[in-house]
Design an enzyme around this catalytic site. Structure first.
Site, PDB file in Angstrom:
ATOM      1  N   ASN A 180       0.980  -1.279  -0.110  1.00  0.00           N
ATOM      2  CA  ASN A 180      -0.117  -0.088   0.161  1.00  0.00           C
ATOM      3  C   ASN A 180       0.854   1.506  -0.209  1.00  0.00           C
ATOM      4  O   ASN A 180       1.225   1.400   0.666  1.00  0.00           O
ATOM      5  CB  ASN A 180      -0.908  -0.225   1.344  1.00  0.00           C
ATOM      6  CG  ASN A 180      -2.025   1.282   0.881  1.00  0.00           C
ATOM      7  OD1 ASN A 180      -1.591   1.804  -0.019  1.00  0.00           O
ATOM      8  ND2 ASN A 180      -2.500   1.202   2.502  1.00  0.00           N
ATOM      9  N   LYS A 195       0.073   4.725  -0.355  1.00  0.00           N
ATOM     10  CA  LYS A 195      -0.281   5.111  -0.381  1.00  0.00           C
ATOM     11  C   LYS A 195      -0.363   6.557  -1.320  1.00  0.00           C
ATOM     12  O   LYS A 195      -0.169   6.386  -2.647  1.00  0.00           O
ATOM     13  CB  LYS A 195       0.132   5.678   1.785  1.00  0.00           C
ATOM     14  CG  LYS A 195      -0.719   5.100   1.833  1.00  0.00           C
ATOM     15  CD  LYS A 195      -0.354   4.695   3.710  1.00  0.00           C
ATOM     16  CE  LYS A 195      -0.337   3.620   4.245  1.00  0.00           C
ATOM     17  NZ  LYS A 195      -0.296   3.643   5.758  1.00  0.00           N
ATOM     18  N   HIS A 236      -9.958   1.455   4.638  1.00  0.00           N
ATOM     19  CA  HIS A 236      -8.420   1.418   5.509  1.00  0.00           C
ATOM     20  C   HIS A 236      -8.455   2.895   6.937  1.00  0.00           C
ATOM     21  O   HIS A 236      -9.250   3.658   6.738  1.00  0.00           O
ATOM     22  CB  HIS A 236      -6.977   1.929   4.534  1.00  0.00           C
ATOM     23  CG  HIS A 236      -6.065   2.373   5.067  1.00  0.00           C
ATOM     24  ND1 HIS A 236      -5.397   3.263   5.954  1.00  0.00           N
ATOM     25  CD2 HIS A 236      -4.714   1.286   5.090  1.00  0.00           C
ATOM     26  CE1 HIS A 236      -4.489   2.335   6.492  1.00  0.00           C
ATOM     27  NE2 HIS A 236      -4.636   1.389   6.058  1.00  0.00           N
ATOM     28  N   GLU A 251      -7.515   5.321   7.432  1.00  0.00           N
ATOM     29  CA  GLU A 251      -6.848   6.363   7.337  1.00  0.00           C
ATOM     30  C   GLU A 251      -7.678   6.890   6.553  1.00  0.00           C
ATOM     31  O   GLU A 251      -8.213   8.510   6.947  1.00  0.00           O
ATOM     32  CB  GLU A 251      -5.371   6.571   6.132  1.00  0.00           C
ATOM     33  CG  GLU A 251      -4.509   6.135   7.525  1.00  0.00           C
ATOM     34  CD  GLU A 251      -3.112   5.668   6.608  1.00  0.00           C
ATOM     35  OE1 GLU A 251      -2.881   5.246   5.414  1.00  0.00           O
ATOM     36  OE2 GLU A 251      -2.277   5.098   7.452  1.00  0.00           O
ATOM     37  N   GLU A 271      -5.961  -4.374  10.703  1.00  0.00           N
ATOM     38  CA  GLU A 271      -4.695  -3.792  10.769  1.00  0.00           C
ATOM     39  C   GLU A 271      -5.244  -2.788  12.553  1.00  0.00           C
ATOM     40  O   GLU A 271      -5.985  -2.443  12.652  1.00  0.00           O
ATOM     41  CB  GLU A 271      -4.398  -2.735   9.751  1.00  0.00           C
ATOM     42  CG  GLU A 271      -4.539  -3.689   8.146  1.00  0.00           C
ATOM     43  CD  GLU A 271      -3.393  -2.244   7.535  1.00  0.00           C
ATOM     44  OE1 GLU A 271      -2.558  -2.961   7.568  1.00  0.00           O
ATOM     45  OE2 GLU A 271      -4.812  -1.085   7.881  1.00  0.00           O
ATOM     46  N   GLY A 324       2.235   2.404  11.014  1.00  0.00           N
ATOM     47  CA  GLY A 324       3.278   3.588  11.056  1.00  0.00           C
ATOM     48  C   GLY A 324       4.080   4.103  12.206  1.00  0.00           C
ATOM     49  O   GLY A 324       4.624   4.721  12.540  1.00  0.00           O
ATOM     50  N   SER A 328       3.330  -1.983  10.246  1.00  0.00           N
ATOM     51  CA  SER A 328       4.580  -2.479  10.619  1.00  0.00           C
ATOM     52  C   SER A 328       5.101  -3.179  10.178  1.00  0.00           C
ATOM     53  O   SER A 328       6.232  -3.479  11.505  1.00  0.00           O
ATOM     54  CB  SER A 328       4.503  -1.305  12.291  1.00  0.00           C
ATOM     55  OG  SER A 328       4.416  -0.549  12.494  1.00  0.00           O
TER      56      SER A 328
HETATM   57  P1  PGA Z   1       2.610   0.581   7.664  1.00  0.00           P
HETATM   58  O1  PGA Z   1       0.994   0.502   7.515  1.00  0.00           O
HETATM   59  O2  PGA Z   1       2.849  -0.731   6.929  1.00  0.00           O
HETATM   60  O3  PGA Z   1       3.661   1.661   7.502  1.00  0.00           O
HETATM   61  O4  PGA Z   1       2.093  -0.150   9.258  1.00  0.00           O
HETATM   62  C1  PGA Z   1       0.147  -0.261   6.860  1.00  0.00           C
HETATM   63  C2  PGA Z   1      -0.904  -0.347   6.135  1.00  0.00           C
HETATM   64  O5  PGA Z   1      -1.559   1.233   6.793  1.00  0.00           O
HETATM   65  O6  PGA Z   1      -1.777  -0.607   5.558  1.00  0.00           O
END
Ligand code: PGA
Length: 253
Positions: free
Chosen positions: A6, A8, A93, A95, A163, A169, A207
């Site tokens: 992903n 983003k 997601h 976000e 998640e 992140g 992460s």
């Molecule tokens: P990350 O993000 O691996 O940077 O924690 C995962 C995601 O948002 O799908």
């Protein structure tokens, strides 16, 4: 196993192609891992041409989609517009739930749109740190699963990405046993909703990196990963895919 990158809102098309080229040349045809890239919408056409040209097994996905088929929705992208490029679509997601105020009702409509257009949805679910601290992990997962899946046809492929919001992140992850507890709970809920085991996959996201991936993959109900930050650095992402592939070979998968 499925590994979804992903990206983003990162890279322009030429930077993206540069990264894709490295990924294709190093992990374009692994035995045990399906690599799927989720770049911004603007990259999809060029990426598809590049992958077709190289005869690569790598697939593409979209990070989001609009809930309606077409119409007066300025700036939005419909499923039909990406159908020629994508296999998967990420839905819900955290976000988007947070910054775009996406509700379970909107997510449900998006899921139906994705299904109707013969794409495979990756539905993201997961608790915040506050919800975890209040002991609400299971109730949050239950709501985020059952509401969006109302009206979903059970005979189509479905991918769930667990998640935990606090792991995205941050460099902080749940322990492998914690992931297993949540994945098992999700699996039971899906079975209770009448979705058969051969129709769904459960991924972990948050992460994930080249060092922890093999450890997570050892857990029984982990069937892949949704990777953010690590997927933006080709060397690290290639390392993650290779380590995972090698760990699955030794496991006999
Ligand atoms: P990350 O993000 O691996 O940077 O924690 C995962 C995601 O948002 O799908």
């Amino acid at each position: 196993m499925l590994v979804c990158a992903n990206w983003k809102m990162n890279t322009n098309v030429s930077e993206g192609l540069e990264n894709l080229e490295k990924i294709v040349s190093r992990v374009g045809s692994l035995n045990n891992v399906e690599v799927s890239i989720f770049p911004p919408f603007t990259h999809l056409d060029a990426f598809k041409k590049f992958l077709d040209d190289k005869n690569s097994k790598i697939t593409l996905g979209a990070q989001n989609i609009h809930s309606e088929e077409e119409g007066a929705y300025t700036g939005e992208i419909s499923c039909r517009m990406i159908q020629d490029f994508c296999k998967y679509v990420i839905i819900g997601h955290s976000e988007r739930r947070l910054y775009c105020l996406e509700t379970n009702k909107i997510i449900s409509k998006k899921l139906q749109q994705v299904q109707k257009n013969n794409l495979t949805p990756i539905l993201c679910i997961g608790e915040t740190k506050e919800e975890k601290d209040r002991g609400e992990v299971k109730s949050v997962l239950e709501t985020q699963l059952t509401k969006p899946l109302e009206g979903y046809s059970k005979d189509k492929e479905l991918v769930i990405a667990y998640e935990p919001v606090w792991a995205i992140g941050t460099g902080i992850t749940p322990g492998p046993e914690e992931i297993t507890v949540s994945h098992l709970f999700i699996k039971e809920k899906l079975l209770n909703l009448g979705i058969s085991e051969d129709k769904f996959k459960i991924l972990y996201g948050g992460s994930t990196n080249e060092d922890n991936v093999a450890n997570f993959a050892r857990e029984k109900d982990v069937e892949g990963f949704l990777v953010g930050g690590t997927s933006l650095v080709p060397e690290k992402f290639i390392g993650l895919c290779k380590n995972l592939n090698a760990s699955l070979s030794t496991k006999g998968n």
